[in-house]
Design a protein around this motif. Structure first.
Motif, PDB file in Angstrom:
ATOM      1  N   ALA A 142      78.180  -6.121  46.093  1.00 17.22           N
ATOM      2  CA  ALA A 142      76.774  -6.060  45.700  1.00 17.22           C
ATOM      3  C   ALA A 142      75.879  -5.458  46.784  1.00 17.22           C
ATOM      4  N   PRO A 143      76.022  -5.849  48.067  1.00 14.79           N
ATOM      5  CA  PRO A 143      75.168  -5.228  49.085  1.00 14.79           C
ATOM      6  C   PRO A 143      75.378  -3.713  49.198  1.00 14.79           C
ATOM      7  N   ARG A 144      76.579  -3.250  48.922  1.00 16.09           N
ATOM      8  CA  ARG A 144      76.822  -1.801  48.996  1.00 16.09           C
ATOM      9  C   ARG A 144      76.191  -1.075  47.812  1.00 16.09           C
ATOM     10  N   LEU A 145      76.156  -1.714  46.646  1.00 17.59           N
ATOM     11  CA  LEU A 145      75.434  -1.117  45.522  1.00 17.59           C
ATOM     12  C   LEU A 145      73.947  -1.015  45.845  1.00 17.59           C
ATOM     13  N   LEU A 146      73.395  -2.100  46.410  1.00 13.07           N
ATOM     14  CA  LEU A 146      71.970  -2.105  46.745  1.00 13.07           C
ATOM     15  C   LEU A 146      71.665  -1.048  47.803  1.00 13.07           C
ATOM     16  N   ALA A 147      72.492  -0.974  48.836  1.00 16.94           N
ATOM     17  CA  ALA A 147      72.254  -0.007  49.913  1.00 16.94           C
ATOM     18  C   ALA A 147      72.397   1.425  49.440  1.00 16.94           C
ATOM     19  N   ALA A 148      73.260   1.649  48.450  1.00 23.61           N
ATOM     20  CA  ALA A 148      73.481   3.007  47.948  1.00 23.61           C
ATOM     21  C   ALA A 148      72.348   3.490  47.059  1.00 23.61           C
ATOM     22  N   GLY A 149      71.495   2.565  46.614  1.00 25.44           N
ATOM     23  CA  GLY A 149      70.360   2.968  45.780  1.00 25.44           C
ATOM     24  C   GLY A 149      70.731   3.322  44.360  1.00 25.44           C
ATOM     25  N   VAL A 150      71.873   2.811  43.860  1.00 25.34           N
ATOM     26  CA  VAL A 150      72.265   3.110  42.487  1.00 25.34           C
ATOM     27  C   VAL A 150      71.417   2.290  41.526  1.00 25.34           C
ATOM     28  N   ASP A 151      71.412   2.702  40.279  1.00 26.71           N
ATOM     29  CA  ASP A 151      70.698   1.977  39.236  1.00 26.71           C
ATOM     30  C   ASP A 151      71.631   0.940  38.627  1.00 26.71           C
ATOM     31  N   VAL A 152      71.169  -0.302  38.559  1.00 28.73           N
ATOM     32  CA  VAL A 152      71.949  -1.385  37.961  1.00 28.73           C
ATOM     33  C   VAL A 152      71.170  -1.849  36.733  1.00 28.73           C
ATOM     34  N   PRO A 153      71.506  -1.363  35.547  1.00 32.23           N
ATOM     35  CA  PRO A 153      70.693  -1.648  34.353  1.00 32.23           C
ATOM     36  C   PRO A 153      70.490  -3.143  34.122  1.00 32.23           C
ATOM     37  N   GLY A 154      69.239  -3.482  33.844  1.00 24.41           N
ATOM     38  CA  GLY A 154      68.890  -4.870  33.589  1.00 24.41           C
ATOM     39  C   GLY A 154      68.743  -5.718  34.828  1.00 24.41           C
ATOM     40  N   THR A 155      69.056  -5.157  35.989  1.00 24.21           N
ATOM     41  CA  THR A 155      69.048  -5.926  37.228  1.00 24.21           C
ATOM     42  C   THR A 155      68.195  -5.283  38.309  1.00 24.21           C
ATOM     43  N   HIS A 156      68.366  -3.974  38.541  1.00 28.17           N
ATOM     44  CA  HIS A 156      67.681  -3.324  39.657  1.00 28.17           C
ATOM     45  C   HIS A 156      67.531  -1.837  39.376  1.00 28.17           C
ATOM     46  N   ASP A 157      66.315  -1.333  39.512  1.00 28.38           N
ATOM     47  CA  ASP A 157      66.051   0.090  39.295  1.00 28.38           C
ATOM     48  C   ASP A 157      66.477   0.903  40.511  1.00 28.38           C
ATOM     49  N   GLY A 158      67.193   1.978  40.243  1.00 29.75           N
ATOM     50  CA  GLY A 158      67.632   2.875  41.303  1.00 29.75           C
ATOM     51  C   GLY A 158      67.743   4.281  40.772  1.00 29.75           C
ATOM     52  N   ASP A 159      68.617   5.064  41.353  1.00 23.27           N
ATOM     53  CA  ASP A 159      68.818   6.455  40.963  1.00 23.27           C
ATOM     54  C   ASP A 159      69.375   6.513  39.541  1.00 23.27           C
ATOM     55  N   PRO A 160      68.626   7.063  38.567  1.00 24.50           N
ATOM     56  CA  PRO A 160      69.106   7.076  37.185  1.00 24.50           C
ATOM     57  C   PRO A 160      70.304   7.989  36.962  1.00 24.50           C
ATOM     58  N   ASN A 161      70.647   8.797  37.951  1.00 20.19           N
ATOM     59  CA  ASN A 161      71.838   9.640  37.832  1.00 20.19           C
ATOM     60  C   ASN A 161      73.093   8.969  38.381  1.00 20.19           C
ATOM     61  N   ARG A 162      72.923   7.781  38.963  1.00 23.23           N
ATOM     62  CA  ARG A 162      74.075   7.013  39.455  1.00 23.23           C
ATOM     63  C   ARG A 162      73.929   5.592  38.912  1.00 23.23           C
ATOM     64  N   ILE A 163      74.704   5.295  37.872  1.00 23.49           N
ATOM     65  CA  ILE A 163      74.573   4.042  37.137  1.00 23.49           C
ATOM     66  C   ILE A 163      75.768   3.149  37.453  1.00 23.49           C
ATOM     67  N   ALA A 164      75.501   1.882  37.772  1.00 25.70           N
ATOM     68  CA  ALA A 164      76.557   0.912  38.039  1.00 25.70           C
ATOM     69  C   ALA A 164      76.447  -0.238  37.049  1.00 25.70           C
ATOM     70  N   ILE A 165      77.545  -0.534  36.354  1.00 25.03           N
ATOM     71  CA  ILE A 165      77.603  -1.693  35.478  1.00 25.03           C
ATOM     72  C   ILE A 165      78.792  -2.550  35.903  1.00 25.03           C
ATOM     73  N   GLU A 166      78.728  -3.825  35.562  1.00 22.00           N
ATOM     74  CA  GLU A 166      79.822  -4.734  35.909  1.00 22.00           C
ATOM     75  C   GLU A 166      80.904  -4.685  34.841  1.00 22.00           C
TER      76      GLU A 166
END
Length: 280
Positions: A142-166
């Motif tokens: 999780a900290p690496r997703l946050l540091a990378a600035g990816v978008d986590v739908p429903g959880t955290h807004d980030g780069d819309p071109n890099r989407i991470a889902i569980e």
């Protein structure tokens, strides 16, 4: 531009003998084509993969959040970015000690608090630290997703071109068979588990009538060599990455902004893609 799809079989301690395995593919109508596998044998290579420009959507096999019940009891932050930063700042020894103490404070039979998604998905509580150590997977992932600035739908807004889902490969595998299909222990890498992998790969790659394609997971298109590799890998890492790839493909077919995730999901806890109340 075609969005690349990624299925990530994660480990909290990547190394050459047990790397993070990434299945790369793309959608082709109701099919997902398996392009290739990548392996990240250390954290820098994984972080570089997260930073690679999109558009891509990755399904990651580790818990993105912690049970809200536990975070309230522990007095930890109640927003996802703050919670992730807090746990990362604790470090592994203090994080482990906090969860060990919390578990011992709870009644027998209810040692582990669960997220809303864990019970229908039949996934382990993210508070679990051994067999498998999903809590440590959260702490490293999780900290690496946050540091990378990816978008986590429903959880955290980030780069819309890099989407991470569980993702949770077991959720999809159990729809095919309840038999065990993998083990990291050589003595448990049996012919029965190999037969289960053969059955899973056959089901994933089987063509379906057009009427069934809209609700079913996409058909996996793989070369004979790729199918053989999925069967031959007794650890199941390649197959789990391919299963996560199919979960990424299903999410991509739903599309933004939620990618199939429920509107009522708890942003602190996160949600496993493809999990519904009837998944159990």
């Amino acid at each position: 531009m075609t969005r690349q799809l990624l299925g990530i079989d994660f480990t909290s301690a990547p190394r050459r003998a047990k790397p993070i395995t990434v299945a790369c593919g793309h959608l082709d109508g109701a099919r997902v084509v398996l392009d290739n596998f990548e392996r990240c044998a250390d954290w820098p290579s994984f972080e570089a993969r997260l930073a690679r420009p999109g558009p891509w959507l990755g399904a990651f096999d580790f818990p993105f959040g912690l049970p809200r019940e536990a975070t309230i009891d522990l007095g930890w932050p109640q927003t996802w970015p703050a919670l992730v930063r807090h746990c990362a700042a604790l470090g592994k020894p203090a994080f482990r000690a906090a969860l060990d103490a919390y578990r011992e404070s709870r009644p027998a039979g209810r040692r582990y608090a669960h997220r809303a998604t864990d019970l229908p998905a039949r996934s382990h509580s993210p508070l679990k630290l051994v067999n498998p150590p999903v809590g440590l997977m959260f702490l490293e992932g999780a900290p690496r997703l946050l540091a990378a600035g990816v978008d986590v739908p429903g959880t955290h807004d980030g780069d819309p071109n890099r989407i991470a889902i569980e993702a949770y490969p077991g959720l999809l595998a159990r729809r095919i068979t309840t038999a065990s299909y993998k083990s990291d222990e050589r003595r448990k890498q049996t012919m029965e588990r190999r037969a289960a992998r053969i059955g899973i790969v056959s089901a994933l790659t089987a063509e379906r009538p057009a009427a069934e394609r809209t609700l079913a997971p996409p058909v996996l298109v793989a070369t004979p060599a790729q199918r053989q590799a999925l069967v031959d890998d007794a650890s199941g890492d390649l197959l789990d990455a391919a299963l996560a790839l199919l979960q990424a493909a299903a999410a991509a077919r739903h599309g933004p902004p939620r990618f199939g995730l429920p509107a009522a999901m708890d942003p602190l806890e996160g949600w496993i893609a493809g999990c519904t109340a009837g998944s159990a």
